[in-house]
Design an enzyme around this catalytic site. Structure first.
Site, short mmCIF file in Angstrom:
data_model
loop_
_atom_site.label_atom_id
_atom_site.label_comp_id
_atom_site.label_asym_id
_atom_site.label_seq_id
_atom_site.Cartn_x
_atom_site.Cartn_y
_atom_site.Cartn_z
N HIS A 192 0.82 -1.22 0.00
CA HIS A 192 0.00 0.00 0.00
C HIS A 192 0.84 1.26 0.00
O HIS A 192 0.52 2.25 -0.63
CB HIS A 192 -0.95 -0.01 1.20
CG HIS A 192 -2.12 -0.91 0.98
ND1 HIS A 192 -2.87 -1.42 2.00
CD2 HIS A 192 -2.64 -1.40 -0.16
CE1 HIS A 192 -3.82 -2.19 1.50
NE2 HIS A 192 -3.70 -2.19 0.19
N ARG A 299 1.21 -9.27 -18.00
CA ARG A 299 1.97 -10.33 -17.31
C ARG A 299 0.97 -11.17 -16.51
O ARG A 299 0.74 -10.91 -15.33
CB ARG A 299 3.01 -9.72 -16.38
CG ARG A 299 4.19 -9.05 -17.10
CD ARG A 299 5.15 -8.48 -16.07
NE ARG A 299 6.47 -8.24 -16.58
CZ ARG A 299 6.97 -7.04 -16.87
NH1 ARG A 299 6.22 -5.97 -16.73
NH2 ARG A 299 8.20 -6.91 -17.31
N ARG A 335 0.47 -12.45 -22.22
CA ARG A 335 1.62 -13.35 -22.17
C ARG A 335 1.23 -14.57 -21.33
O ARG A 335 0.71 -14.41 -20.22
CB ARG A 335 2.83 -12.66 -21.53
CG ARG A 335 4.00 -13.62 -21.47
CD ARG A 335 5.24 -12.96 -21.01
NE ARG A 335 5.20 -12.63 -19.59
CZ ARG A 335 6.18 -11.98 -18.97
NH1 ARG A 335 7.24 -11.58 -19.65
NH2 ARG A 335 6.10 -11.74 -17.68
N ASN A 457 14.59 -7.35 -20.49
CA ASN A 457 15.03 -7.57 -19.10
C ASN A 457 15.77 -8.90 -18.99
O ASN A 457 16.86 -8.98 -18.42
CB ASN A 457 13.83 -7.59 -18.14
CG ASN A 457 13.00 -6.33 -18.23
OD1 ASN A 457 13.49 -5.31 -18.71
ND2 ASN A 457 11.75 -6.39 -17.81
N ASP A 458 15.16 -9.93 -19.55
CA ASP A 458 15.83 -11.23 -19.52
C ASP A 458 16.91 -11.33 -20.59
O ASP A 458 17.99 -11.87 -20.34
CB ASP A 458 14.80 -12.36 -19.70
CG ASP A 458 14.14 -12.70 -18.38
OD1 ASP A 458 14.87 -12.81 -17.37
OD2 ASP A 458 12.91 -12.82 -18.34
N CYS A 505 9.29 -4.85 -25.00
CA CYS A 505 8.45 -4.73 -23.81
C CYS A 505 9.26 -4.80 -22.52
O CYS A 505 8.69 -4.80 -21.43
CB CYS A 505 7.34 -5.78 -23.81
SG CYS A 505 7.95 -7.45 -23.71
C1 PEP Z 1 11.52 -9.15 -20.06
O1 PEP Z 1 12.19 -10.12 -19.71
O2 PEP Z 1 11.99 -8.13 -20.63
C2 PEP Z 1 10.08 -9.11 -19.80
C3 PEP Z 1 9.31 -8.16 -20.27
O3 PEP Z 1 9.59 -10.09 -19.00
P1 PEP Z 1 9.73 -10.07 -17.40
O4 PEP Z 1 10.34 -8.77 -16.99
O5 PEP Z 1 8.36 -10.27 -16.89
O6 PEP Z 1 10.63 -11.25 -17.17
MG MG Z 2 11.23 -11.98 -19.10
#
Ligand code: PEP
Ligand code: MG
Length: 589
Positions: A192, A299, A335, A457-458, A505
């Site tokens: 919160h 997500r 996703r 990100n991954d 993304c």
């Molecule tokens: C990513 O990996 O960039 C992604 C969008 O998925 P997440 O951050 O949920 O792993």
């Molecule tokens: Mg990812």
């Protein structure tokens, strides 16, 4: 020497100020014995405290009404209902009767018990109630001790609020004129406190381990609510860098309102589609569908993680339909379940793994448990009848995985047709590019998918072999690495060769320093947390595609991350200063 601590980016923005420790009032309370005949009097003290706290919560809700959305303001309604819950009062009185203690002690014990119950619940929103109970308890004890919880202030100087956690009632006693940011040792992105900080526009980082013991009160700190980084005792160079970003941010903030409804077009008229990343149905309540091109990443795993068991097909259909309704006919990219790794599912125990992010996660897990995948895909297909849904597979490693998923979708379509159930016959089917090995084989995979979304990100963590959640190597996790840029370029080229849509993304889509590079490579779809949309839009409106192309080529030819950052920062800052002087329509002046 400066030190970097890593927490969870809870509310965007930069803040630089001395950090000041604040503590709650449930810790030190008076204790005395109460005889059986004294319990009634203690009960009356409790009633008075309940009434007083109730009044102050209602007043605080009213005071913050303009700053908070209706949804976020409901946090205070939840506190009032705890306060007025007859069981809560009964439990406190029983504690006094049984143990002959004063009401403060009784409250402390009852609150602890309630907290433990809520904390053990599987659903995140219910766990969050533990913080509400604690907050109500603190306020009652303060009222009983006739302690006016004085303002959290640094006596007229700017400050960063630091505490174990940030609770809803704290919002009422902050010296908001001087508060620059919030940093806490506990709490998550959906606590919160984090929601309120975002709503109130206060930069925040939560979940910084051992914050209160590692960073003494009075220390100067840079708080980066965009990346979750906290720099303790920053060097002169770091200070200068962040002061610049802070000035930029202030300029940006004041201009944000101006661009909200302006089109996302570059100086030379190239349209860019800006999509929203959504982490669960809760995000839909604040989504402004009119300013986005759609939902580029839903997500779905967060909705699964907040529950005690797998949602049924019907529950999923209801949730996906809500998302479709929330996006008002614009595309929604669902996703499929991406659990495992750093996102465990409490009720689906997976064996302990040495390297969970390289382990049984995402699509790999779902293909081994086809029921999970079938149910989810069927629910998405059924919801697709309502508008424009897209299916997106996470963590794809081989072409054969895509073939198997396509077969499942085809089978489900046939089943739905045979039962007369409606769905979108043209539903789009895409994959995420997150596992590096997929990049060189894109030419073989692209013919069997409709679109591609790059999960940077991954992808960045795997390309650099740097864990995205490990604070010891956080400095090395840098998407501006020229090698990363070249891979991103390779992806967009592969998709252009066969004319398939591609989007980004991962978090870099919302980093406005990255915007010119991505546009220069050829990306035209970016999906990000909605809070970053205005900055990205402002940036892209101040560049032409030709300028972006030159920048991207120069950046990719460089040999270090530092050189790339320097090049791009100069360019973006220069546009910003022009823009801030001239106004959004004259950024090219
Ligand atoms: C990513 O990996 O960039 C992604 C969008 O998925 P997440 O951050 O949920 O792993
Ligand atoms: Mg990812």
């Amino acid at each position: 020497m400066s030190r970097k601590l890593k927490g969870i980016a809870a509310a965007p923005g930069i803040a630089i100020a001395p950090l000041v420790h604040f503590h709650g009032t449930l810790d030190s309370i008076p204790t005395w014995k109460v005889a059986p005949e004294g319990v009634d009097a203690e009960g009356r003290r409790l009633d008075e405290a309940i009434a007083a706290v109730g009044r102050s919560i209602v007043a605080l809700r009213r005071e913050l009404a303009d700053a908070l959305s209706n949804h976020d303001a409901r946090i205070y309604d939840a506190q009032v209902s705890i306060l007025n819950d007859p069981t809560f009062r009964r439990d406190a009185v029983r504690e006094m009767t049984l143990h002959g203690c004063n009401v403060e002690v009784a409250l402390q014990r009852v609150v602890e018990r309630y907290e433990a119950v809520f904390q053990n619940m599987a659903e995140a929103p219910m766990r969050e109630r533990a913080a509400d109970v604690r907050d109500v308890g603190r306020q009652l004890v303060a009222a009983l001790m006739a302690k006016d919880r004085s303002k959290y202030t640094a006596h007229g100087r700017d400050y960063l609020f630091a505490a174990d956690e940030f609770l809803p009632s704290d919002a009422g006693i902050l010296d908001r004129a001087h508060l620059r940011g919030i940093v806490t040792a506990h709490g998550g992105k959906y606590s919160h406190g984090a929601i309120l900080a975002r709503s109130l526009g206060i930069p925040a980082v939560v979940g910084v381990d051992d914050l209160m013991s590692k960073v003494p009160s009075g220390t100067t700190v840079v708080l980066d609510g965009n990346s979750g980084v906290v720099i303790v005792d920053p060097s002169a160079e770091e200070l200068a860098q962040y002061q610049l970003r802070l000035r930029e941010q202030r300029g940006i903030d004041s201009r944000v309102a101006e661009v909200r409804f302006q089109p996302a077009v570059t100086l030379d008229g190239c349209e860019v589609s800006l999509f929203a990343n959504v982490e669960g149905v809760r995000d839909l309540e604040t989504l402004e569908a009119e300013v986005i091109s759609g939902i580029g990443l839903f997500r779905t795993e967060f909705a699964f993680m907040e529950r005690r068991q797998f949602p049924t097909e019907e529950e999923q259909v209801a949730m996906y339909r809500r998302a479709m309704a929330g996006s008002r006919g614009k595309p929604v990219t669902f996703r499929t379940l991406d659990v495992g790794g750093d996102k465990p599912l409490g009720y689906f125990r997976t064996p302990d793994e040495r390297n969970p992010v390289l382990g049984w996660r995402g699509l790999r897990l779902c293909l081994d448990w086809p029921d999970i995948l079938y149910t989810q895909l069927r629910a998405i297909l059924r919801a697709s009848a309502l508008g424009h849904a897209r299916i997106l597979l996470p963590m794809v490693t081989t072409r054969s995985e895509v073939v198997r998923c396509r077969q499942v979708v085809e089978q489900l379509r046939q089943d739905l047709r045979s039962t007369g159930e409606k769905f979108d016959e043209n539903i789009k089917f895409g994959i995420m590019v997150e596992v590096p090995v997929i990049v060189p084989v894109l030419p073989e995979i692209l013919p069997i998918v409709d679109f591609v979304s790059v999960g940077t990100n991954d992808l960045v963590q795997y390309l650099l072999a740097v864990d995205r959640d490990n604070q010891r190597v956080a400095k090395m996790y840098d998407p501006f690495h020229p090698g990363v840029l070249r891979v991103l370029d390779q992806i967009v080229r592969a998709t252009q060769a066969v004319n398939k849509p591609v989007s980004i993304c991962g978090e870099i889509a919302g980093d406005h320093y990255f915007t010119p590079l991505l546009l220069g490579m050829g990306y035209r779809e970016l999906s990000m947390a909605p809070v970053f949309l205005p900055r990205v839009k402002l940036t892209l409106r101040s560049f032409s595609i030709a300028e972006c192309q030159t920048l991207a080529q120069q950046a990719m030819a460089l040999d270090s991350t530092t050189a790339v950052r320097a090049l791009i920062s100069d360019q973006v800052r220069e546009r910003w200063s022009r823009f801030l002087k001239a106004g959004p329509e004259d950024a090219s002046a």
